[in-house]
Design a protein around this motif. Structure first.
Motif, PDB file in Angstrom:
ATOM      1  N   HIS A 173       3.777  10.749  -9.197  1.00  0.00           N
ATOM      2  CA  HIS A 173       3.325  11.174 -10.527  1.00  0.00           C
ATOM      3  C   HIS A 173       2.378  12.366 -10.428  1.00  0.00           C
ATOM      4  CE1 HIS A 173       1.968  10.910 -14.674  1.00  0.00           C
ATOM      5  NE2 HIS A 173       0.725  10.905 -14.227  1.00  0.00           N
ATOM      6  N   LEU A 174       1.414  12.271  -9.519  1.00  0.00           N
ATOM      7  CA  LEU A 174       0.364  13.288  -9.442  1.00  0.00           C
ATOM      8  C   LEU A 174       0.881  14.600  -8.868  1.00  0.00           C
ATOM      9  CD1 LEU A 174      -2.759  13.346  -9.995  1.00  0.00           C
ATOM     10  CD2 LEU A 174      -3.027  13.091  -7.527  1.00  0.00           C
ATOM     11  N   LEU A 175       1.786  14.518  -7.921  1.00  0.00           N
ATOM     12  CA  LEU A 175       2.326  15.710  -7.251  1.00  0.00           C
ATOM     13  C   LEU A 175       3.825  15.809  -7.537  1.00  0.00           C
ATOM     14  CD1 LEU A 175       0.495  15.273  -3.808  1.00  0.00           C
ATOM     15  CD2 LEU A 175      -0.316  16.492  -5.843  1.00  0.00           C
ATOM     16  N   ALA A 176       4.155  15.752  -8.800  1.00  0.00           N
ATOM     17  CA  ALA A 176       5.562  15.697  -9.220  1.00  0.00           C
ATOM     18  C   ALA A 176       6.432  16.823  -8.663  1.00  0.00           C
ATOM     19  CB  ALA A 176       5.636  15.673 -10.745  1.00  0.00           C
ATOM     20  N   PRO A 177       5.935  18.066  -8.495  1.00  0.00           N
ATOM     21  CA  PRO A 177       6.799  19.124  -7.955  1.00  0.00           C
ATOM     22  C   PRO A 177       7.373  18.828  -6.571  1.00  0.00           C
ATOM     23  CG  PRO A 177       4.870  20.097  -8.998  1.00  0.00           C
ATOM     24  CD  PRO A 177       4.636  18.616  -8.963  1.00  0.00           C
ATOM     25  N   TYR A 178       6.755  17.909  -5.837  1.00  0.00           N
ATOM     26  CA  TYR A 178       7.230  17.584  -4.498  1.00  0.00           C
ATOM     27  C   TYR A 178       8.182  16.388  -4.466  1.00  0.00           C
ATOM     28  CZ  TYR A 178       3.008  20.181  -2.945  1.00  0.00           C
ATOM     29  OH  TYR A 178       2.028  21.117  -2.729  1.00  0.00           O
ATOM     30  N   ALA A 206      -6.695  13.221  -0.230  1.00  0.00           N
ATOM     31  CA  ALA A 206      -5.403  13.728   0.236  1.00  0.00           C
ATOM     32  C   ALA A 206      -5.584  15.152   0.730  1.00  0.00           C
ATOM     33  CB  ALA A 206      -4.365  13.685  -0.884  1.00  0.00           C
ATOM     34  N   VAL A 207      -4.850  15.507   1.802  1.00  0.00           N
ATOM     35  CA  VAL A 207      -5.021  16.832   2.397  1.00  0.00           C
ATOM     36  C   VAL A 207      -3.803  17.158   3.244  1.00  0.00           C
ATOM     37  CG1 VAL A 207      -6.291  15.838   4.348  1.00  0.00           C
ATOM     38  CG2 VAL A 207      -6.581  18.256   3.803  1.00  0.00           C
ATOM     39  N   PHE A 208      -3.458  18.442   3.309  1.00  0.00           N
ATOM     40  CA  PHE A 208      -2.444  18.908   4.250  1.00  0.00           C
ATOM     41  C   PHE A 208      -3.113  19.037   5.616  1.00  0.00           C
ATOM     42  CE2 PHE A 208       0.254  20.618   0.682  1.00  0.00           C
ATOM     43  CZ  PHE A 208       1.409  19.929   1.036  1.00  0.00           C
ATOM     44  N   THR A 209      -2.895  18.052   6.485  1.00  0.00           N
ATOM     45  CA  THR A 209      -3.611  18.011   7.757  1.00  0.00           C
ATOM     46  C   THR A 209      -3.000  18.925   8.817  1.00  0.00           C
ATOM     47  OG1 THR A 209      -2.325  16.043   8.358  1.00  0.00           O
ATOM     48  CG2 THR A 209      -4.519  15.702   7.389  1.00  0.00           C
ATOM     49  N   ASP A 210      -1.877  19.579   8.506  1.00  0.00           N
ATOM     50  CA  ASP A 210      -1.351  20.604   9.410  1.00  0.00           C
ATOM     51  C   ASP A 210      -2.007  21.956   9.164  1.00  0.00           C
ATOM     52  OD1 ASP A 210      -0.243  21.032   6.925  1.00  0.00           O
ATOM     53  OD2 ASP A 210       1.836  21.070   7.602  1.00  0.00           O
ATOM     54  N   GLN A 211      -2.750  22.068   8.083  1.00  0.00           N
ATOM     55  CA  GLN A 211      -3.400  23.319   7.694  1.00  0.00           C
ATOM     56  C   GLN A 211      -4.912  23.249   7.855  1.00  0.00           C
ATOM     57  OE1 GLN A 211      -2.644  24.285   3.615  1.00  0.00           O
ATOM     58  NE2 GLN A 211      -3.529  26.319   3.720  1.00  0.00           N
ATOM     59  N   VAL A 212      -5.487  22.127   7.503  1.00  0.00           N
ATOM     60  CA  VAL A 212      -6.941  21.951   7.525  1.00  0.00           C
ATOM     61  C   VAL A 212      -7.342  21.313   8.850  1.00  0.00           C
ATOM     62  CG1 VAL A 212      -8.919  20.843   6.418  1.00  0.00           C
ATOM     63  CG2 VAL A 212      -7.006  21.689   5.017  1.00  0.00           C
ATOM     64  N   SER A 213      -8.103  22.029   9.661  1.00  0.00           N
ATOM     65  CA  SER A 213      -8.605  21.423  10.891  1.00  0.00           C
ATOM     66  C   SER A 213      -9.661  20.392  10.521  1.00  0.00           C
ATOM     67  CB  SER A 213      -9.173  22.480  11.843  1.00  0.00           C
ATOM     68  OG  SER A 213     -10.229  23.201  11.240  1.00  0.00           O
ATOM     69  N   HIS A 214      -9.546  19.208  11.085  1.00  0.00           N
ATOM     70  CA  HIS A 214     -10.349  18.080  10.622  1.00  0.00           C
ATOM     71  C   HIS A 214     -10.610  17.106  11.757  1.00  0.00           C
ATOM     72  CE1 HIS A 214      -6.174  16.776  10.558  1.00  0.00           C
ATOM     73  NE2 HIS A 214      -6.599  15.539  10.660  1.00  0.00           N
ATOM     74  N   ALA A 215     -11.603  16.246  11.552  1.00  0.00           N
ATOM     75  CA  ALA A 215     -11.909  15.181  12.506  1.00  0.00           C
ATOM     76  C   ALA A 215     -12.613  14.060  11.756  1.00  0.00           C
ATOM     77  CB  ALA A 215     -12.799  15.699  13.633  1.00  0.00           C
ATOM     78  N   TYR A 245       0.833  -1.209   0.000  1.00  0.00           N
ATOM     79  CA  TYR A 245       0.000   0.000   0.000  1.00  0.00           C
ATOM     80  C   TYR A 245       0.865   1.255   0.000  1.00  0.00           C
ATOM     81  CZ  TYR A 245      -3.133   3.673   1.591  1.00  0.00           C
ATOM     82  OH  TYR A 245      -3.834   4.861   1.692  1.00  0.00           O
ATOM     83  N   SER A 246       1.885   1.263   0.827  1.00  0.00           N
ATOM     84  CA  SER A 246       2.778   2.423   0.888  1.00  0.00           C
ATOM     85  C   SER A 246       3.446   2.667  -0.460  1.00  0.00           C
ATOM     86  CB  SER A 246       3.831   2.198   1.973  1.00  0.00           C
ATOM     87  OG  SER A 246       4.729   3.282   2.045  1.00  0.00           O
ATOM     88  N   ARG A 247       3.941   1.601  -1.079  1.00  0.00           N
ATOM     89  CA  ARG A 247       4.637   1.752  -2.366  1.00  0.00           C
ATOM     90  C   ARG A 247       3.688   2.254  -3.458  1.00  0.00           C
ATOM     91  NH1 ARG A 247       4.519  -1.483  -6.396  1.00  0.00           N
ATOM     92  NH2 ARG A 247       3.803  -3.268  -5.146  1.00  0.00           N
ATOM     93  N   LYS A 248       2.485   1.688  -3.525  1.00  0.00           N
ATOM     94  CA  LYS A 248       1.536   2.097  -4.561  1.00  0.00           C
ATOM     95  C   LYS A 248       1.088   3.546  -4.352  1.00  0.00           C
ATOM     96  CE  LYS A 248      -0.283  -2.547  -5.444  1.00  0.00           C
ATOM     97  NZ  LYS A 248      -1.457  -3.446  -5.297  1.00  0.00           N
ATOM     98  N   THR A 249       0.873   3.912  -3.102  1.00  0.00           N
ATOM     99  CA  THR A 249       0.472   5.285  -2.812  1.00  0.00           C
ATOM    100  C   THR A 249       1.569   6.262  -3.218  1.00  0.00           C
ATOM    101  OG1 THR A 249      -0.922   4.590  -0.969  1.00  0.00           O
ATOM    102  CG2 THR A 249      -0.201   6.876  -0.981  1.00  0.00           C
ATOM    103  N   MET A 250       2.807   5.944  -2.879  1.00  0.00           N
ATOM    104  CA  MET A 250       3.912   6.845  -3.205  1.00  0.00           C
ATOM    105  C   MET A 250       4.147   6.914  -4.704  1.00  0.00           C
ATOM    106  SD  MET A 250       4.551   8.143  -0.362  1.00  0.00           S
ATOM    107  CE  MET A 250       5.915   9.158  -0.938  1.00  0.00           C
ATOM    108  N   ASP A 251       3.957   5.814  -5.410  1.00  0.00           N
ATOM    109  CA  ASP A 251       4.074   5.839  -6.877  1.00  0.00           C
ATOM    110  C   ASP A 251       3.030   6.776  -7.476  1.00  0.00           C
ATOM    111  OD1 ASP A 251       6.176   4.066  -6.832  1.00  0.00           O
ATOM    112  OD2 ASP A 251       4.973   2.312  -7.392  1.00  0.00           O
ATOM    113  N   LEU A 252       1.814   6.695  -6.959  1.00  0.00           N
ATOM    114  CA  LEU A 252       0.746   7.582  -7.433  1.00  0.00           C
ATOM    115  C   LEU A 252       1.091   9.040  -7.156  1.00  0.00           C
ATOM    116  CD1 LEU A 252      -2.239   8.192  -8.351  1.00  0.00           C
ATOM    117  CD2 LEU A 252      -2.812   8.011  -5.918  1.00  0.00           C
ATOM    118  N   LEU A 253       1.472   9.337  -5.920  1.00  0.00           N
ATOM    119  CA  LEU A 253       1.736  10.719  -5.544  1.00  0.00           C
ATOM    120  C   LEU A 253       2.963  11.279  -6.257  1.00  0.00           C
ATOM    121  CD1 LEU A 253       0.976  10.610  -1.704  1.00  0.00           C
ATOM    122  CD2 LEU A 253      -0.508  11.401  -3.564  1.00  0.00           C
TER     123      LEU A 253
END
Length: 311
Positions: free
Chosen positions: A102-107, A256-265, A92-100
């Protein structure tokens, strides 16, 4: 307040969208995938859904640590089952990172892979101490893994075949910092002062940390974020009267979300997976929107300790 940005399957391969998706995340929005964007074998799903974490002392999510390729907080599994859990979490970790990647290439060329987790518990009614509860609005901060101004990006997958995962979100970091920061219960931290005594104290802490002593090298930014996390969860008035948006994430969807910025529960839902990625400040498309930049603007001082960065 956060908006939901749907990532259409047809756009997953479109390079033109990559920077836009990074920008939407940095604006405090949520990327939503109506269906899981990578293959997830039914055999693996069935195995995860069969897991029952029991016992009050073990009500923790199963954690996968990619750097050491280990899982923790697993109970009542045979060695064969433990290895299968490890293989599934690794996949799961590998597939998620492969996706990201590609999708978030600048990072992708600078980010740091953090933990993944499996969340087998029903969030609604889960008995945890206040600061550990997922069903109370908060921004993320890791007590033992300071980020020194970098960003916490999290990718979630609802693997429950029948039940939606229910979230609420509220005000973003900037609003919360302006509303509550600087008060007696949530004082703004002092910036990094380049005095001889200050550098000496920090150097001693770093040396002790290298020797293996239980000392966390926490920047002023990390200290404030941890205090904010705790303050929000313990603030009953905020939890009750703040503005809220309600979200439903259907079975087999991802977000996917930046959870340090978006208050969430997470107010209800059972059986979810999550991968955390630390995004360096230097990789951001809109660095001025990062919580550390906002905090530095408010306090007019540096919130990151350069002496701790290379630890």
């Amino acid at each position: 307040m956060a908006q939901l940005i749907t990532v259409e399957e047809a756009n997953l391969q479109q390079i033109d969208y990559h920077q836009r998706y990074c920008e939407e995340l940095e604006k405090g929005n949520i990327l939503f995938f109506p269906k899981c964007p990578f293959d997830f074998p039914q055999e693996e799903l069935d195995f995860l859904l069969s897991q029952k974490q029991t016992g009050a002392a073990n009500r923790k999510n199963i954690a996968y640590k990619p750097q050491s390729n280990k899982i923790t907080n697993v109970v009542a599994l045979s060695e064969e089952q433990r290895m299968k859990m490890l293989d599934i979490m690794q996949s799961y970790s590998r597939k998620t990172m492969d996706l990201l990647a590609h999708l978030l290439a600048p990072y992708a060329d600078k980010w740091k892979l953090d933990y993944a987790s499996f969340r087998p518990f029903q969030e609604k009614g889960r008995q945890l101490r206040t600061r550990a509860r997922n069903d109370l609005l908060h921004v993320d901060s890791f007590p033992s893994r300071p980020v020194h101004g970098d960003r916490i990006l999290r990718f979630f997958t609802n693997i429950n075949p029948l039940e939606k995962r229910h979230w609420i979100t509220s005000d973003p970091f900037e609003t919360l910092a302006e509303l509550f920061g600087g008060t007696n219960k949530l004082p703004f931290p002092q910036g990094v002062h380049e005095t001889f005594s200050g550098r000496l104290i920090r150097a001693l802490k770093k040396s002790a940390h290298k020797l293996g002593l239980p000392i966390t090298l926490r920047s002023p930014y990390d200290s404030f974020m941890l205090n904010l996390h705790n303050f929000l969860k313990e603030n009953e008035e905020f939890q009750e009267i703040c503005s809220k948006d309600y979200w439903e994430f259907p079975p087999h969807s991802c977000w996917a979300v930046f959870t340090d910025q978006v208050s969430h529960a997470a107010i209800s839902g059972q059986y979810a997976l999550e991968q955390t990625v630390i995004i360096p400040r230097l990789s951001l498309i809109i660095p001025e929107a990062a919580p550390v930049s906002i905090l530095e603007k408010i306090t007019k001082s540096s919130m990151v300790d350069s002496l701790f960065l290379a630890h």
